[in-house]
Design an enzyme around this catalytic site. Sequence first.
Site, PDB file in Angstrom:
ATOM      1  N   PHE A  89       0.820  -1.214   0.000  1.00  0.00           N
ATOM      2  CA  PHE A  89       0.000   0.000   0.000  1.00  0.00           C
ATOM      3  C   PHE A  89       0.853   1.263   0.000  1.00  0.00           C
ATOM      4  O   PHE A  89       0.768   2.094  -0.913  1.00  0.00           O
ATOM      5  CB  PHE A  89      -0.929  -0.051   1.216  1.00  0.00           C
ATOM      6  CG  PHE A  89      -1.666   1.221   1.527  1.00  0.00           C
ATOM      7  CD1 PHE A  89      -2.228   1.992   0.515  1.00  0.00           C
ATOM      8  CD2 PHE A  89      -1.821   1.630   2.845  1.00  0.00           C
ATOM      9  CE1 PHE A  89      -2.921   3.169   0.812  1.00  0.00           C
ATOM     10  CE2 PHE A  89      -2.516   2.785   3.155  1.00  0.00           C
ATOM     11  CZ  PHE A  89      -3.054   3.558   2.136  1.00  0.00           C
ATOM     12  N   ASN A 140       8.224  -8.802  10.807  1.00  0.00           N
ATOM     13  CA  ASN A 140       8.415  -7.492  11.430  1.00  0.00           C
ATOM     14  C   ASN A 140       9.739  -7.366  12.182  1.00  0.00           C
ATOM     15  O   ASN A 140      10.481  -6.407  11.958  1.00  0.00           O
ATOM     16  CB  ASN A 140       7.247  -7.193  12.372  1.00  0.00           C
ATOM     17  CG  ASN A 140       5.945  -6.971  11.643  1.00  0.00           C
ATOM     18  OD1 ASN A 140       5.734  -5.922  11.048  1.00  0.00           O
ATOM     19  ND2 ASN A 140       5.051  -7.952  11.665  1.00  0.00           N
ATOM     20  N   THR A 166       4.406   2.258  13.793  1.00  0.00           N
ATOM     21  CA  THR A 166       2.958   2.424  13.883  1.00  0.00           C
ATOM     22  C   THR A 166       2.530   2.978  15.236  1.00  0.00           C
ATOM     23  O   THR A 166       3.184   2.744  16.263  1.00  0.00           O
ATOM     24  CB  THR A 166       2.239   1.078  13.651  1.00  0.00           C
ATOM     25  OG1 THR A 166       0.830   1.224  13.911  1.00  0.00           O
ATOM     26  CG2 THR A 166       2.771  -0.010  14.566  1.00  0.00           C
ATOM     27  N   TYR A 175       0.759  -7.582  17.442  1.00  0.00           N
ATOM     28  CA  TYR A 175       1.297  -6.771  16.347  1.00  0.00           C
ATOM     29  C   TYR A 175       2.019  -5.544  16.884  1.00  0.00           C
ATOM     30  O   TYR A 175       3.136  -5.224  16.458  1.00  0.00           O
ATOM     31  CB  TYR A 175       0.165  -6.356  15.408  1.00  0.00           C
ATOM     32  CG  TYR A 175       0.600  -5.412  14.317  1.00  0.00           C
ATOM     33  CD1 TYR A 175       1.463  -5.833  13.314  1.00  0.00           C
ATOM     34  CD2 TYR A 175       0.139  -4.096  14.285  1.00  0.00           C
ATOM     35  CE1 TYR A 175       1.868  -4.965  12.307  1.00  0.00           C
ATOM     36  CE2 TYR A 175       0.535  -3.223  13.289  1.00  0.00           C
ATOM     37  CZ  TYR A 175       1.394  -3.667  12.298  1.00  0.00           C
ATOM     38  OH  TYR A 175       1.790  -2.801  11.310  1.00  0.00           O
TER      39      TYR A 175
END
EC number: 1.1.1.344
Length: 318
Positions: free
Chosen positions: A19, A95, A120, A145
């Site tokens: 994205f 990650n 994030t 996450y």
Amino acid sequence: MTAPHTAPARVAVLGGTGFIGRVLGARLLAQGAEVLSLARKAPAEPAPGRFVAFDLSNGDPAELTALLDRERIDTVVNAAGGMWGLNDEQMYQANVVLTERLIEAVAAMASPARLVHLGTVHEYGMAPVGTSQRESDPAAPVMEYGKLKLAATEAVVRAVEAGRISGVVLRLGNVVGAGQPGHSLLGVMAAKLDAARAAGETAQLSLQPLTALRDFVDLTDTLDAVLLAAADRSAPPVVNVGTGSASTARHLVELLIEESGVPTEITEVPAPDGTGPETEWQQLDVTVARDSLGWTPRRTLREAVRELWTAQSTAPVA
């Protein structure tokens, strides 16, 4: 030593088919930079610049170092990682392991590139309603996450503070814009509205309460921050990037319906048990971004949603 403000000329984008990575690569190309897009596998549609399939979560950092040196890369943007469709071990590899290996690869370059790592807002975890999260605030994520993204951020910060690399982590709010992932709430809603538009029907949307407040940020504004952080080696190791204000996801869905112009019937449905949000409130303090990068959000959420809808409604039918 590279000058503090040097526009990136040869950029590698990990997650270059995703994205943010894909749009970033296209923008860099438009600005005259040479772009190397890296991802685990070749995309259905060509990626910006030159594409190389490279899975660093399972790959050798030395191979990436050789590639970056060969391409004379001066900036690396880590837009890889993620959570959708992954179990905990896969998220850890995508990650944390990937980021640690990327740091190793960049540090070993003949002329180490500037690393811009995309973090994030979810790294902060729980936050009192009405407060703004600052980079200096304790980060205590609850969801896996957020924990893994925080571990990746901490790895980058340690490497920067030890002088191994020149780098920065941008802690992004919830990014909204053209090419929104189809599995996201707004991506799903946009696809349903577009299908109804194409069929000349009324869209039928089932919506949960969506009362949690989040810091949403426009994709174009986000790319501005990435480019500024890439060019300014004097920036602090962690910088928040958001609007600095909280909105509900329900508000964005309503904006999307308005921008689409598609007649819509909404059915209110309760959230399934055990699926509540990690926190009811996310709002980033973006003072550091303003003071260190000269960055402030310029675009409204309506503009972000409008671009999302335009891209969705004009995309070729698969």
